[in-house]
Motif scaffolding. Structure first.
Motif, PDB file in Angstrom:
ATOM      1  N   ALA A 159       0.834  -1.202   0.000  1.00 53.62           N
ATOM      2  CA  ALA A 159       0.000   0.000   0.000  1.00 53.62           C
ATOM      3  C   ALA A 159       0.870   1.254   0.000  1.00 53.62           C
ATOM      4  O   ALA A 159       0.617   2.205  -0.751  1.00 53.62           O
ATOM      5  N   GLY A 160       1.910   1.226   0.836  1.00 52.17           N
ATOM      6  CA  GLY A 160       2.829   2.361   0.870  1.00 52.17           C
ATOM      7  C   GLY A 160       3.454   2.578  -0.500  1.00 52.17           C
ATOM      8  O   GLY A 160       3.627   3.716  -0.950  1.00 52.17           O
ATOM      9  N   GLY A 161       3.725   1.468  -1.176  1.00 52.81           N
ATOM     10  CA  GLY A 161       4.290   1.559  -2.515  1.00 52.81           C
ATOM     11  C   GLY A 161       3.346   2.255  -3.481  1.00 52.81           C
ATOM     12  O   GLY A 161       3.746   3.127  -4.250  1.00 52.81           O
ATOM     13  N   GLN A 162       2.080   1.881  -3.413  1.00 49.38           N
ATOM     14  CA  GLN A 162       1.084   2.534  -4.269  1.00 49.38           C
ATOM     15  C   GLN A 162       1.115   4.041  -4.077  1.00 49.38           C
ATOM     16  O   GLN A 162       1.099   4.815  -5.038  1.00 49.38           O
ATOM     17  N   VAL A 163       1.146   4.441  -2.822  1.00 50.47           N
ATOM     18  CA  VAL A 163       1.135   5.870  -2.519  1.00 50.47           C
ATOM     19  C   VAL A 163       2.402   6.527  -3.062  1.00 50.47           C
ATOM     20  O   VAL A 163       2.356   7.591  -3.684  1.00 50.47           O
ATOM     21  N   GLY A 184       5.398  -0.474   8.145  1.00 48.10           N
ATOM     22  CA  GLY A 184       5.424  -1.058   6.822  1.00 48.10           C
ATOM     23  C   GLY A 184       5.021  -0.052   5.756  1.00 48.10           C
ATOM     24  O   GLY A 184       5.542  -0.064   4.634  1.00 48.10           O
ATOM     25  N   LYS A 185       4.099   0.805   6.116  1.00 50.06           N
ATOM     26  CA  LYS A 185       3.668   1.824   5.155  1.00 50.06           C
ATOM     27  C   LYS A 185       4.859   2.675   4.740  1.00 50.06           C
ATOM     28  O   LYS A 185       5.037   3.021   3.580  1.00 50.06           O
ATOM     29  N   TYR A 186       5.662   3.001   5.717  1.00 50.62           N
ATOM     30  CA  TYR A 186       6.834   3.834   5.459  1.00 50.62           C
ATOM     31  C   TYR A 186       7.816   3.084   4.570  1.00 50.62           C
ATOM     32  O   TYR A 186       8.316   3.593   3.581  1.00 50.62           O
ATOM     33  N   GLU A 187       8.026   1.864   4.944  1.00 55.31           N
ATOM     34  CA  GLU A 187       8.962   1.028   4.211  1.00 55.31           C
ATOM     35  C   GLU A 187       8.605   0.943   2.730  1.00 55.31           C
ATOM     36  O   GLU A 187       9.424   1.218   1.849  1.00 55.31           O
ATOM     37  N   GLY A 188       7.340   0.601   2.476  1.00 56.66           N
ATOM     38  CA  GLY A 188       6.892   0.474   1.098  1.00 56.66           C
ATOM     39  C   GLY A 188       6.957   1.798   0.365  1.00 56.66           C
ATOM     40  O   GLY A 188       7.313   1.861  -0.822  1.00 56.66           O
ATOM     41  N   PHE A 189       6.593   2.832   1.084  1.00 53.91           N
ATOM     42  CA  PHE A 189       6.605   4.177   0.514  1.00 53.91           C
ATOM     43  C   PHE A 189       8.018   4.532   0.060  1.00 53.91           C
ATOM     44  O   PHE A 189       8.261   4.886  -1.095  1.00 53.91           O
ATOM     45  N   LEU A 190       8.943   4.370   0.972  1.00 57.84           N
ATOM     46  CA  LEU A 190      10.341   4.706   0.704  1.00 57.84           C
ATOM     47  C   LEU A 190      10.898   3.852  -0.438  1.00 57.84           C
ATOM     48  O   LEU A 190      11.531   4.361  -1.369  1.00 57.84           O
ATOM     49  N   ASP A 191      10.612   2.562  -0.372  1.00 56.61           N
ATOM     50  CA  ASP A 191      11.114   1.664  -1.412  1.00 56.61           C
ATOM     51  C   ASP A 191      10.664   2.107  -2.795  1.00 56.61           C
ATOM     52  O   ASP A 191      11.451   2.130  -3.738  1.00 56.61           O
ATOM     53  N   GLU A 201      15.879   9.763  -0.711  1.00 54.75           N
ATOM     54  CA  GLU A 201      15.825   9.734   0.753  1.00 54.75           C
ATOM     55  C   GLU A 201      16.239  11.084   1.357  1.00 54.75           C
ATOM     56  O   GLU A 201      15.798  11.470   2.426  1.00 54.75           O
ATOM     57  N   THR A 202      17.068  11.770   0.635  1.00 56.31           N
ATOM     58  CA  THR A 202      17.508  13.091   1.114  1.00 56.31           C
ATOM     59  C   THR A 202      16.376  14.105   1.041  1.00 56.31           C
ATOM     60  O   THR A 202      16.430  15.137   1.679  1.00 56.31           O
ATOM     61  N   ARG A 203      15.384  13.807   0.245  1.00 60.84           N
ATOM     62  CA  ARG A 203      14.281  14.761   0.096  1.00 60.84           C
ATOM     63  C   ARG A 203      13.033  14.300   0.845  1.00 60.84           C
ATOM     64  O   ARG A 203      11.949  14.821   0.632  1.00 60.84           O
ATOM     65  N   LEU A 204      13.212  13.298   1.691  1.00 58.00           N
ATOM     66  CA  LEU A 204      12.073  12.767   2.452  1.00 58.00           C
ATOM     67  C   LEU A 204      12.179  13.142   3.927  1.00 58.00           C
ATOM     68  O   LEU A 204      13.166  12.827   4.595  1.00 58.00           O
ATOM     69  N   THR A 205      11.169  13.833   4.402  1.00 53.45           N
ATOM     70  CA  THR A 205      11.119  14.197   5.816  1.00 53.45           C
ATOM     71  C   THR A 205      10.139  13.275   6.520  1.00 53.45           C
ATOM     72  O   THR A 205       9.116  12.907   5.949  1.00 53.45           O
ATOM     73  N   CYS A 206      10.446  12.902   7.745  1.00 51.44           N
ATOM     74  CA  CYS A 206       9.519  12.070   8.499  1.00 51.44           C
ATOM     75  C   CYS A 206       9.031  12.847   9.719  1.00 51.44           C
ATOM     76  O   CYS A 206       9.841  13.315  10.518  1.00 51.44           O
ATOM     77  N   ARG A 229       6.440  21.113  -5.557  1.00 49.07           N
ATOM     78  CA  ARG A 229       5.359  20.285  -5.051  1.00 49.07           C
ATOM     79  C   ARG A 229       5.885  19.282  -4.018  1.00 49.07           C
ATOM     80  O   ARG A 229       6.910  18.635  -4.230  1.00 49.07           O
ATOM     81  N   THR A 230       5.164  19.158  -2.926  1.00 50.56           N
ATOM     82  CA  THR A 230       5.550  18.203  -1.897  1.00 50.56           C
ATOM     83  C   THR A 230       4.495  17.108  -1.771  1.00 50.56           C
ATOM     84  O   THR A 230       3.301  17.403  -1.698  1.00 50.56           O
ATOM     85  N   GLY A 231       4.943  15.886  -1.776  1.00 43.33           N
ATOM     86  CA  GLY A 231       4.018  14.778  -1.592  1.00 43.33           C
ATOM     87  C   GLY A 231       3.974  14.389  -0.122  1.00 43.33           C
ATOM     88  O   GLY A 231       5.005  14.144   0.493  1.00 43.33           O
ATOM     89  N   ILE A 232       2.777  14.375   0.455  1.00 47.75           N
ATOM     90  CA  ILE A 232       2.665  14.047   1.874  1.00 47.75           C
ATOM     91  C   ILE A 232       1.845  12.778   2.058  1.00 47.75           C
ATOM     92  O   ILE A 232       0.749  12.658   1.518  1.00 47.75           O
ATOM     93  N   PHE A 233       2.371  11.857   2.815  1.00 46.94           N
ATOM     94  CA  PHE A 233       1.668  10.612   3.088  1.00 46.94           C
ATOM     95  C   PHE A 233       1.514  10.479   4.598  1.00 46.94           C
ATOM     96  O   PHE A 233       2.489  10.457   5.330  1.00 46.94           O
ATOM     97  N   ALA A 234       0.272  10.449   5.040  1.00 47.64           N
ATOM     98  CA  ALA A 234       0.023  10.317   6.471  1.00 47.64           C
ATOM     99  C   ALA A 234      -0.407   8.892   6.775  1.00 47.64           C
ATOM    100  O   ALA A 234      -1.136   8.286   5.990  1.00 47.64           O
ATOM    101  N   TYR A 235       0.025   8.375   7.906  1.00 44.99           N
ATOM    102  CA  TYR A 235      -0.194   6.951   8.177  1.00 44.99           C
ATOM    103  C   TYR A 235      -1.646   6.634   8.518  1.00 44.99           C
ATOM    104  O   TYR A 235      -2.040   5.477   8.512  1.00 44.99           O
TER     105      TYR A 235
END
Lengths: 326, 326
Positions: A159-163, A184-191, A201-206, A229-235
């Motif tokens: 799911a994180g990957g989809q996002v 896991g959401k984070y993991e998939g997202f990052l991957d 990864e340098t452009r990803l803030t947590c 543009r910033t992409g934001i994914f909330a858990y």
DNA sequence: TTGTAGGCGTTATCAC
DNA sequence: GTGATAACGCCTACAA
């Protein structure tokens, strides 16, 4: 029952047989008994039945927090499916507290529930595994993947990957993940991001904090620095809605400057403006699957293998991450 | 118990006495038994206890729809308070359907629950009253005022009044109520308005539909016609949030042109922008009061008078109906 | 097809 | 203090 037996002039077991309808009885007697039962609005004492037979027809439900609407929704479907199969549910909240969860499990044991559906607090800790083993009640975990135990859950990584892919397609220059980095959401997202942009990864803030004020400050400074543009994914949606509001307050355009995606697809998503994109979990299917699996386990107490099947989540795109919005 | 009795060389009833701790037993024996029980992680069979004694220590909960976060929240507190008093809860949803509610009640009877807390679908219908009478289980209604039955609820009329006065102070030129016109909230709202502006009924629109598209059309045409400030009162937050989104979509300024107030004060209210004003119900207090009253009724089965005490709601003002916002 | 007997795991009521 | 013994309301043999 005894009373009905007296009134109809038969023996109590006969009444039992009529009411349970499993054994052959004289049709005439049956009618007489049924009529009498109806007349007195007789409701069999399931407590006694439980004691005599070996089943309580109770399914124990342990949630972390039912006031979370995602779980509330799930419980509705679980109850529905349970009822369809003649079971009732008895419910506890663990409040995300392992000790309370343990207590809940003890109470479940006291009630001799036939089965257990739970959202484990510590899905993969050793003490949880031991506790479940000691309990020795057929159980299914929902929402979280639980090693060595039957579980139904959505694949958070996928799911994180989809996002991730979705936000990437939008042409985001930087990314924010609001939630726990270990998830896991984070993991998939990052991957997913890394796959297309190895250096992303340098452009990803947590943002791990829950404090609205802190979140606000972080977002403010972020959008002062970044013009793209910033992409934001909330858990989860709760957090996403919060961010949605903060962005509006800060005057950051959604989705042009901030493309936002939540998780759970709660009803509020469609009500916001712009509508909140969100990952939809197949709630009802999960519930049905969990109950069905549990019933199967109850019927086959010495089945070995644990079911571990990930379900697919589905990203619902709304205005907050619309592809084009001119 | 029998097993523990054998292991410790005492009789089973003695074990019972030790475990329940109500009767005097030899301290030495007590220790021995307790140790053995602990060692074997003995959990008393409450089913058997229920059958033998006269109490099941179960409280039945019947909600209309637990996926509504207001109810979910309430259930959490009810469960909490019940647990505090040694009770467990068994839960059903009636889905706002009288027949399902009736079914739920039957099942509750089968489980011989000690008491019942419910959100009645038809709080004042004759058949509901009869059903409850037939059931003959101590019961308390929550959320809705129920003639002749113990109930805890917030005074909707008074709450509606608060909202009416508040919107009036803002200097609204017209009003919209989103919800059922028969409702107490509506009644109190209208009364308050009329008190200050006897002719205001001509400037009050009622939106009864739930269809988002229809609501959108009505609001659109309303704000095309009216240029002054409009006070909008929605019967619950869900509806209010929906309207909040539609107003933003239509470009109607909140709170300048549309001052919006919801009901329930769910967590989302604070997350929206502008924050959604909302009437807060004292959820936890209601839950505590309901459980306490129920326990009292269980202890005093032949008490006559029904408790009928309205609780006070409190209007939480946020940005959506801020007094000044310049 | 039906009745009798025994038991499920407790609590409650007796005597001892 | 403690141990028999009888409920509690139902189900499951087994026998008739």
């Amino acid at each position: 029952m005894t009373e009905i037996a007296k009134l109809t002039g038969v023996s109590q077991p006969t009444v039992s047989r009529v009411l349970n309808g499993n054994q052959a009885v004289n049709p005439e007697v049956r009618e007489r008994v049924l009529a009498c039962a109806r007349e007195h609005n007789f409701q069999p004492n399931v407590i006694a039945r439980s004691l005599a037979g070996s089943r309580t027809m109770l399914i124990g439900l342990v949630f972390t927090d039912i006031s979370n609407s995602f779980f509330a929704d799930l419980e509705k479907y679980l109850e529905q499916e349970a009822k369809k199969n003649g079971y009732s549910v008895i419910l506890f909240n663990s409040d995300y507290d392992w000790n309370k969860e343990k207590e809940c499990l003890d109470v479940m044991r006291r009630y001799r529930v036939d089965g257990l559906i739970l959202v484990p607090v510590e899905e993969n800790s050793e003490r949880f595994r031991q506790e479940m083993q000691k309990l020795d009640i057929p159980a299914v975990a929902v929402t979280r993947r639980t090693e060595g135990m039957d579980c139904v859950y959505v694949d958070h990584i996928e799911a994180g990957g989809q996002v991730g892919r979705h936000l990437q397609e939008l042409g985001c220059e930087s990314y924010i993940f609001a939630g726990t980095a270990g998830d896991g959401k984070y993991e998939g997202f990052l991957d997913a991001l890394i796959k297309a942009e190895p250096d992303c990864e340098t452009r990803l803030t947590c943002i791990e904090t829950k404090d609205p004020e802190k979140i606000r400050r972080i977002l403010k400074s972020h959008f002062e620095k970044h013009t793209g543009r910033t992409g934001i994914f909330a858990y989860n949606d709760r957090r996403a809605i919060q961010i949605h509001g903060i962005l509006q307050e800060l005057g950051v355009e959604i989705p042009q400057r901030a493309s936002l995606v939540g998780f759970d697809n709660t009803y509020t998503c469609g009500f916001l403006y712009p509508g909140l994109s969100s990952v939809s979990q197949p709630n009802q299917e999960m519930a049905v699957k969990a109950v069905q699996r549990l019933l199967w386990k109850i019927a086959h107490p010495d089945a070995q293998e644990a079911m571990d099947e990930a379900m697919q989540a589905r990203l619902i795109v709304r205005g907050s991450s619309a592809v084009e919005n001119r």
